[in-house]
Scaffold this motif. Structure first.
Motif, mmCIF file in Angstrom:
data_model
loop_
_atom_site.group_PDB
_atom_site.id
_atom_site.type_symbol
_atom_site.label_atom_id
_atom_site.label_comp_id
_atom_site.label_asym_id
_atom_site.label_seq_id
_atom_site.Cartn_x
_atom_site.Cartn_y
_atom_site.Cartn_z
ATOM 1 N N ALA A 244 -138.544 64.348 -3.554
ATOM 2 C CA ALA A 244 -137.163 64.439 -3.045
ATOM 3 C C ALA A 244 -136.344 63.484 -3.901
ATOM 4 O O ALA A 244 -135.848 62.466 -3.429
ATOM 5 C CB ALA A 244 -137.089 64.069 -1.574
ATOM 6 N N HIS A 245 -136.250 63.797 -5.179
ATOM 7 C CA HIS A 245 -135.650 62.875 -6.143
ATOM 8 C C HIS A 245 -134.257 62.452 -5.705
ATOM 9 O O HIS A 245 -133.431 63.289 -5.343
ATOM 10 C CB HIS A 245 -135.595 63.521 -7.531
ATOM 11 N N TYR A 246 -133.999 61.142 -5.760
ATOM 12 C CA TYR A 246 -132.685 60.599 -5.439
ATOM 13 C C TYR A 246 -131.849 60.547 -6.723
ATOM 14 O O TYR A 246 -132.203 59.835 -7.667
ATOM 15 C CB TYR A 246 -132.802 59.176 -4.896
ATOM 16 N N ASN A 247 -130.739 61.277 -6.747
ATOM 17 C CA ASN A 247 -129.804 61.229 -7.872
ATOM 18 C C ASN A 247 -128.602 60.406 -7.438
ATOM 19 O O ASN A 247 -127.826 60.825 -6.570
ATOM 20 C CB ASN A 247 -129.404 62.646 -8.267
ATOM 21 N N MET A 248 -128.434 59.229 -8.055
ATOM 22 C CA MET A 248 -127.551 58.202 -7.514
ATOM 23 C C MET A 248 -126.445 57.831 -8.497
ATOM 24 O O MET A 248 -126.649 57.787 -9.705
ATOM 25 C CB MET A 248 -128.370 56.942 -7.200
ATOM 26 N N SER A 249 -125.282 57.528 -7.927
ATOM 27 C CA SER A 249 -124.184 56.957 -8.709
ATOM 28 C C SER A 249 -123.271 56.192 -7.768
ATOM 29 O O SER A 249 -123.231 56.461 -6.558
ATOM 30 C CB SER A 249 -123.394 58.038 -9.451
ATOM 31 N N LEU A 250 -122.550 55.239 -8.334
ATOM 32 C CA LEU A 250 -121.511 54.524 -7.600
ATOM 33 C C LEU A 250 -120.159 55.017 -8.081
ATOM 34 O O LEU A 250 -119.964 55.264 -9.275
ATOM 35 C CB LEU A 250 -121.623 53.016 -7.825
ATOM 36 N N ALA A 251 -119.231 55.151 -7.137
ATOM 37 C CA ALA A 251 -117.873 55.581 -7.462
ATOM 38 C C ALA A 251 -116.890 54.508 -7.025
ATOM 39 O O ALA A 251 -117.168 53.715 -6.117
ATOM 40 C CB ALA A 251 -117.551 56.900 -6.773
ATOM 41 N N ASP A 252 -115.741 54.488 -7.684
ATOM 42 C CA ASP A 252 -114.671 53.600 -7.251
ATOM 43 C C ASP A 252 -114.200 54.050 -5.875
ATOM 44 O O ASP A 252 -113.906 55.235 -5.660
ATOM 45 C CB ASP A 252 -113.519 53.657 -8.247
ATOM 46 N N LEU A 253 -114.141 53.109 -4.943
ATOM 47 C CA LEU A 253 -113.838 53.445 -3.559
ATOM 48 C C LEU A 253 -112.458 54.072 -3.411
ATOM 49 O O LEU A 253 -112.249 54.936 -2.552
ATOM 50 C CB LEU A 253 -113.930 52.179 -2.692
ATOM 51 N N ASP A 254 -111.525 53.686 -4.236
ATOM 52 C CA ASP A 254 -110.154 54.190 -4.122
ATOM 53 C C ASP A 254 -109.929 55.481 -4.908
ATOM 54 O O ASP A 254 -109.410 56.465 -4.383
ATOM 55 C CB ASP A 254 -109.161 53.118 -4.585
ATOM 56 N N SER A 255 -110.337 55.481 -6.162
ATOM 57 C CA SER A 255 -110.042 56.634 -7.018
ATOM 58 C C SER A 255 -111.122 57.705 -6.992
ATOM 59 O O SER A 255 -110.872 58.856 -7.352
ATOM 60 C CB SER A 255 -109.854 56.164 -8.465
ATOM 61 N N GLY A 256 -112.344 57.324 -6.600
ATOM 62 C CA GLY A 256 -113.457 58.269 -6.635
ATOM 63 C C GLY A 256 -114.087 58.412 -8.001
ATOM 64 O O GLY A 256 -115.030 59.193 -8.184
ATOM 65 N N LYS A 257 -113.602 57.667 -8.992
ATOM 66 C CA LYS A 257 -114.136 57.760 -10.354
ATOM 67 C C LYS A 257 -115.596 57.325 -10.392
ATOM 68 O O LYS A 257 -115.978 56.311 -9.809
ATOM 69 C CB LYS A 257 -113.313 56.888 -11.294
ATOM 70 N N ASN A 258 -116.430 58.082 -11.109
ATOM 71 C CA ASN A 258 -117.844 57.758 -11.268
ATOM 72 C C ASN A 258 -117.989 56.527 -12.163
ATOM 73 O O ASN A 258 -117.685 56.579 -13.361
ATOM 74 C CB ASN A 258 -118.591 58.951 -11.870
ATOM 75 N N LEU A 259 -118.473 55.443 -11.591
ATOM 76 C CA LEU A 259 -118.592 54.184 -12.332
ATOM 77 C C LEU A 259 -119.882 54.093 -13.142
ATOM 78 O O LEU A 259 -120.088 53.108 -13.858
ATOM 79 C CB LEU A 259 -118.495 53.007 -11.365
ATOM 80 N N PHE A 260 -120.747 55.086 -13.024
ATOM 81 C CA PHE A 260 -121.956 55.131 -13.856
ATOM 82 C C PHE A 260 -121.721 55.903 -15.156
ATOM 83 O O PHE A 260 -122.582 55.903 -16.035
ATOM 84 C CB PHE A 260 -123.116 55.767 -13.093
ATOM 85 N N GLU A 261 -120.590 56.563 -15.268
ATOM 86 C CA GLU A 261 -120.275 57.271 -16.512
ATOM 87 C C GLU A 261 -120.080 56.258 -17.631
ATOM 88 O O GLU A 261 -119.421 55.234 -17.452
ATOM 89 C CB GLU A 261 -118.993 58.080 -16.354
ATOM 90 N N PRO A 262 -120.658 56.512 -18.813
ATOM 91 C CA PRO A 262 -120.450 55.586 -19.925
ATOM 92 C C PRO A 262 -118.985 55.586 -20.360
ATOM 93 O O PRO A 262 -118.319 56.618 -20.312
ATOM 94 C CB PRO A 262 -121.348 56.151 -21.031
ATOM 95 N N HIS A 263 -118.489 54.440 -20.734
ATOM 96 C CA HIS A 263 -117.085 54.359 -21.163
ATOM 97 C C HIS A 263 -116.980 53.539 -22.437
ATOM 98 O O HIS A 263 -116.237 52.568 -22.536
ATOM 99 C CB HIS A 263 -116.219 53.760 -20.059
ATOM 100 N N GLY A 264 -117.771 53.887 -23.412
ATOM 101 C CA GLY A 264 -117.705 53.246 -24.719
ATOM 102 C C GLY A 264 -118.716 52.142 -24.923
ATOM 103 O O GLY A 264 -119.077 51.825 -26.052
ATOM 104 N N ASP A 265 -119.188 51.550 -23.835
ATOM 105 C CA ASP A 265 -120.147 50.449 -23.944
ATOM 106 C C ASP A 265 -121.430 50.843 -23.240
ATOM 107 O O ASP A 265 -121.567 50.684 -22.034
ATOM 108 C CB ASP A 265 -119.549 49.179 -23.319
ATOM 109 N N ASP A 266 -122.358 51.404 -24.023
ATOM 110 C CA ASP A 266 -123.653 51.825 -23.491
ATOM 111 C C ASP A 266 -124.733 51.091 -24.284
ATOM 112 O O ASP A 266 -125.202 51.569 -25.314
ATOM 113 C CB ASP A 266 -123.811 53.343 -23.618
ATOM 114 N N PRO A 267 -125.136 49.896 -23.822
ATOM 115 C CA PRO A 267 -126.002 49.036 -24.636
ATOM 116 C C PRO A 267 -127.347 49.644 -24.991
ATOM 117 O O PRO A 267 -127.966 49.244 -25.980
ATOM 118 C CB PRO A 267 -126.155 47.783 -23.764
ATOM 119 N N HIS A 268 -127.826 50.600 -24.204
ATOM 120 C CA HIS A 268 -129.145 51.175 -24.482
ATOM 121 C C HIS A 268 -129.074 52.661 -24.821
ATOM 122 O O HIS A 268 -130.110 53.312 -24.925
ATOM 123 C CB HIS A 268 -130.073 50.944 -23.289
#
Length: 452
Positions: A244-268
């Protein structure tokens, strides 16, 4: 508008759909649905907590027989007509005791962690993949896949076997879509008689509600067709188990924007943001304790092995590590990025408790800015155990007993569960493990009865 009017409006809406009885529903320690049926004429009383339950009569609702009853307080937003019986409507409920939230209510435990995430400005989104078996009873008292030709060593994605079971699976999918879950694919999985439905993610509380309802719904629909659905993690020793794989992300509480999306700084370079890497590190730190909750049965650990399936792999993780689109890690970042998949949970878990502990661990990683280390893109199963240990990678627990030891030793587990549920969970699961060891199996009889 007074407090009564929205409930009366809901009553009229459900009655017009043919509903006669509402189910004030909650879950026990296993995530199994419990509840009472209430005639629609008394919906207002039910919504006010009229339905009382003796916790001592249930698994993991920690009360003594002399304690006051807990009350189910239904969530009106979850009102769900039951497709297999249009006279019923299901409501997810929170448990209250003497007018206050009951500390050991699974739904409350998740809500507490969602509130902790909200304090940091986060919403927790979750998608759970539902793998399950469809079986028929056999004349010898056993069970078997419904289709007589479902005997292939590698049956995964075989459309013929899905078509053989389509009367049941189609009805399940139609019921899911009727409730607005948005199923986007379904298939025959890697074991005989095994299926998976994939549907859109939602907020974690809503997804946990859907998962417990799904198990009841799938079984009731299967029974209509003379079959049954099984959510045992691994019913066949030589076939894959149901995750029952858990697919997880955090979103900004106000805008709903996915905060796990890369935004130019992806160290790995795995396709997620720095915030997601901190989340991953927190989960890995507490992975062994989390395992007791997301793989909560003796049978769960027959699934969490490297080998043991005719197809050559169990597809389940055994290493506490992460990587990109690599299914040999506990935590996988799918190629689309923007989310983290935990592959250790199985379909028998209590999703409220599993999501709560997973989220708490991830939030700790964020607060403390933990570093998960380098990702693993290689096949981890190619390493020896000595090589894995030398890399500093822990193994997931090998047994339920080992998992409960890790859970009991981790301070985060008690913090998340609260004293009452923590003690009850440890006691119940340790007893389950001990009962298993008191049984003498056929394997032991065959191996030892005439050894000397």
């Amino acid at each position: 508008m007074n407090a009564y009017e929205p409930i009366e409006s809901l009553r009229q809406e459900l009655t017009q759909k043919g509903v006669k009885y509402a189910i004030a529903s909650y879950v026990d320690i296993h995530g199994a649905i419990k509840g009472k049926f209430v005639p629609m004429a008394h919906l207002d009383r039910m919504m006010g907590g009229s339905e009382l339950y003796t916790g001592a009569a249930l698994d993991g609702v920690p009360q003594d027989i002399n304690d006051d009853e807990v009350a189910a307080m239904p969530d009106a937003a979850t009102a769900t007509p039951c497709s297999w019986n249009r006279e019923l409507a299901w409501f997810a409920s929170d448990l209250y005791l003497n007018g206050k939230p009951f500390e050991a209510c699974s739904r409350h435990i998740l809500k507490r962690q969602l509130a902790a995430a909200a304090d940091l400005g986060f919403a927790f989104n979750l998608g759970i993949e539902t793998e399950f078996f469809l079986f028929k009873d056999t004349a010898d008292g056993g069970f078997a896949p419904i289709s007589d030709r479902d005997t292939l060593e590698k049956p995964c994605y075989d459309p013929r076997l899905l078509m053989d079971n389509l009367p049941i699976v189609n009805e399940i999918v139609e019921a899911m879509n009727e409730q607005g879950w948005d199923v986007y694919s379904f298939d025959h999985e890697d074991a005989n008689g095994q299926f998976e439905t994939d549907f859109m993610y939602t907020d974690a509380l809503g997804m946990a509600d859907r998962l417990v309802f799904f198990r009841m719904m799938a079984n009731e629909i299967a029974r209509k067709h003379g079959a049954f659905a099984s959510f045992m993690p691994k019913p066949f020793a030589d076939r894959t188990g149901s995750g029952a794989h858990y697919n997880m992300s955090l979103a900004d509480l106000d805008s709903g924007k996915n905060l796990f999306e890369p935004h130019g700084d992806d160290p790995h370079d795995c396709g997620v943001s720095p915030l997601a890497y901190h989340f991953i590190a927190g989960v890995l730190k507490h992975a062994r304790a989390i395992c007791a909750v997301i793989a909560p049965t003796v049978n769960s650990y027959k699934r969490l092995v490297q080998r043991g399936a005719m197809s050559g792999s169990t597809w389940a993780p055994v290493f506490c590590c992460y990587g990109n689109n690599n299914r040999t890690n506990m935590l996988r970042i799918p190629s689309q990025g923007g989310r983290v998949e935990c592959r250790a949970p199985d379909i028998s878990g209590n999703p409220y408790l599993g999501a709560a502990l997973m989220l708490a661990a991830g939030l700790e990683g964020i607060r403390e800015k933990l570093n998960p280390g380098l990702p693993h893109r290689e096949n981890m199963n190619d390493y020896s155990l000595a090589e894995v240990k030398a890399m500093g990678i822990e193994m997931l627990p090998r047994t339920l007993g080992e998992a409960i030891d890790a859970f009991e030793a981790d301070p985060l587990a008690k913090q998340v569960f609260g004293d009452l549920m923590f003690d009850s969970f440890v006691e119940f699961k340790r007893s389950e493990w001990e009962q298993y060891h008191n049984l003498v199996s056929d394997w032991e009889i065959k191996r030892y009865l005439k050894m000397f």
